[in-house]
Design an enzyme around this catalytic site. Structure first.
Site, PDB file in Angstrom:
ATOM      1  N   GLU A   1       0.836  -1.209   0.000  1.00  0.00           N
ATOM      2  CA  GLU A   1       0.000   0.000   0.000  1.00  0.00           C
ATOM      3  C   GLU A   1       0.868   1.255   0.000  1.00  0.00           C
ATOM      4  O   GLU A   1       1.780   1.395   0.798  1.00  0.00           O
ATOM      5  CB  GLU A   1      -0.918  -0.012   1.220  1.00  0.00           C
TER       6      GLU A   1
ATOM      7  N   LYS B   1      -9.748   2.479  -3.757  1.00  0.00           N
ATOM      8  CA  LYS B   1     -10.292   1.890  -2.537  1.00  0.00           C
ATOM      9  C   LYS B   1     -11.709   2.402  -2.264  1.00  0.00           C
ATOM     10  O   LYS B   1     -11.964   3.605  -2.314  1.00  0.00           O
ATOM     11  CB  LYS B   1      -9.379   2.190  -1.352  1.00  0.00           C
TER      12      LYS B   1
ATOM     13  N   CYS C   1      -6.034  -2.947   2.229  1.00  0.00           N
ATOM     14  CA  CYS C   1      -6.040  -2.926   3.691  1.00  0.00           C
ATOM     15  C   CYS C   1      -7.358  -3.441   4.275  1.00  0.00           C
ATOM     16  O   CYS C   1      -7.712  -4.599   4.158  1.00  0.00           O
ATOM     17  CB  CYS C   1      -5.718  -1.507   4.173  1.00  0.00           C
TER      18      CYS C   1
END
Length: 518
Positions: free
Chosen positions: A281, A344, A396
């Site tokens: 990330e 995301k 995540c």
């Protein structure tokens, strides 16, 4: 021991669980025991024990006391299992210790409200009927978990079923998902309680029936785990995942950004011909519109059939934001049609956006973290492509949402998740996160590659087993192989709706007074 001999023991137990302080302590312990079912402890068998302890206290309670009982269970669970947020608030959020403690306590208390509200509803439905409460208990627990998974962006963490990545109920995951496993753990706790009560009442036939029914999933799930619900390709895909171990305190320091990129390029130098190269990330800590030279360098060095996938902030026009904005994104770079970008969708409050930003922004360091102004990405995004392989990425926290991941995995060959768990130091949080990823791989019958900044970077097979990993807090490269999959598991086709429907049927069943009041 005869029934007469056991009466003093029963009387002592009744006295213990009827005492205000001992019952409150029992509920806190029952919640805390659930944390021990998860990684790194793996005492999955404590799940039914936790449920049994909860029932021993709550079944005799008046309905008006169940809200507080649920709150205590929640405080025990989240106080022990999710208080690792203190590290990100205090150490990396530059927040004074007293305020960090208060914010952590508030976070735990808010989460504890979910079982509290579920138990309050439980009391409203079942009134003071022990039989109704036992029948409703699994349904109420699941609905509380489900509500917690989406309300106010959701916190789909510490679901009891997740503990069975290494437990005997793992075989149920591709069929009914984590909520289905949790349902049966709760039902097993209720069955143990009911069995004890029936034996005490000398209704041994009824007790035998309850035991027989309760054992069915525990005995059949190991056999179900041998079934391959998806078709696994026999041709391997080589993987190299870079774990840079960049200290969180310098992650967003402009003076160190170039060093981070140079480090990842250096780690990748021996692996440019690997099929799939993974950086974690925001491994490239500058937006894509400023990273042109880095992307060009990657394209020039990649092998003809290689793809590099990396986390990177993305800046551009967004219809959702009605203007130019930032996304937390994953970019695929490669030849032979490889490529794609994913933004995301499930953002972390305060870490990636600030609720009530005009009021809170700047009050304390934790409300002004670097890169905390992201916009959520659109729904129904396409998988990335890596030399013909459809790779569905998750960033995540997104991997914690079971139905969200199952829905997005349908048109994919391979799953991938990147994360930066450096925010949580050496707490149990990153290890819980890894176990959650393992459950998602098991539910979907797909390999998953997990790339992180400081651990745990791992390759997970379609049964949720770790086939390769590298230690936390080390700069290292993980190499290994994965296999693509086709087809869908039953859970991917239905998500959690069968379990939720069963819970609602039980509620209606009790509500219509089919079950006697006591």
């Amino acid at each position: 021991m005869s029934l007469d001999d056991s009466k003093p023991l029963i009387a002592a137990a009744h006295s213990f669980f009827s005492n205000r302080w001992s019952s409150a302590a029992t509920l806190l312990v029952a919640g805390a025991l659930q944390t021990l079912t998860f990684s790194p402890f793996h005492f999955w068998w404590l799940g039914p024990v936790s449920m049994l302890l909860t029932l021993l206290v709550t079944i005799p309670l008046p309905a008006k006391s169940l809200f507080l009982a649920g709150l205590l269970v929640g405080l025990g669970l989240f106080g022990s299992g999710a208080s690792w947020v203190y590290i990100s608030i205090s150490e990396f959020g530059n927040t004074p210790i007293p305020i960090a403690v208060l914010l952590t306590a508030a976070f735990v208390a808010v989460l504890a409200l979910f079982p509290a509200l579920a138990f309050w509803f439980w009391g409203k439905l079942a009134k003071n009927s022990a039989v109704r409460r036992l029948i409703l208990f699994p349904a109420i627990w699941i609905l509380g978990d489900w509500l917690r998974g989406w309300l106010l962006t959701g916190f789909p963490w510490l679901y009891l079923g997740t503990a069975h990545t290494d437990g005997p109920l793992a075989g149920l995951a591709p069929m009914v998902g984590v909520h289905g496993i949790t349902f049966w753990i709760a039902a097993s706790g209720a069955a143990i309680f009911a069995t004890g009560w029936l034996v005490y009442k000398q209704q041994r036939v009824g007790a035998g029936v309850v035991v027989a029914v309760a054992l069915i999933p525990w005995l059949t799930a190991p056999a179900l785990n041998r079934i391959d619900w998806t078709d696994i390709n026999t041709e391997p895909t080589s993987v190299a995942a870079m774990q840079g171990n960049v200290p969180q305190l310098i992650k967003w320091d402009p003076e160190f950004m170039k060093d981070q990129i140079v480090a990842y390029l250096g780690m990748t130098d021996p692996h440019w011909d690997i099929d799939l190269i993974l950086w974690p990330e925001t491994a490239i800590p500058i937006p894509q519109d400023q990273a042109g030279k880095i992307i060009d360098h990657i394209e020039e060095n990649l092998g003809e059939e290689s793809t590099l996938i990396t986390g990177i902030p993305w800046y551009g026009f967004s219809e959702r934001a009605d203007g130019f904005t930032y996304h937390n994104s994953i970019m695929a770079i490669g030849n032979n049609g490889s490529g794609g970008i994913y933004h995301k969708q499930k953002l972390v409050p305060f870490g990636e956006y600030v609720p009530l930003e005009s009021v809170l922004r700047g009050l304390i360091g934790f409300f002004d973290l670097p890169m905390s102004s992201f916009t959520k990405g659109p729904e129904n995004q396409r998988p990335l492509t890596a030399n013909g392989t459809k790779v569905m990425p998750f960033i995540c926290y997104e991997v914690a949402y079971p139905d969200f991941l199952a829905r997005n995995a349908v048109n994919s060959d391979l799953l991938l998740t990147i994360s930066n768990d450096g925010w949580f130091g050496d707490s149990v949080g990153p290890l819980q996160h890894l176990q959650i990823a393992r459950m998602r791989a098991l539910e979907t019958g797909r390999y998953m590659i997990r790339g992180t900044n400081n651990g745990v970077t791992a390759i997970i097979d379609y049964k949720g087993r770790i086939t390769a990993r590298i230690p936390q807090f080390e700069r290292a490269v993980l190499t290994g192989e994965v296999y693509t999959a086709s087809g869908s598991t039953p859970y991917m086709m239905t998500a959690s709706w069968p379990v939720l429907t069963l819970a609602l049927i039980l509620i209606v069943f009790v509500r219509e007074r089919v079950i006697p009041k006591s």
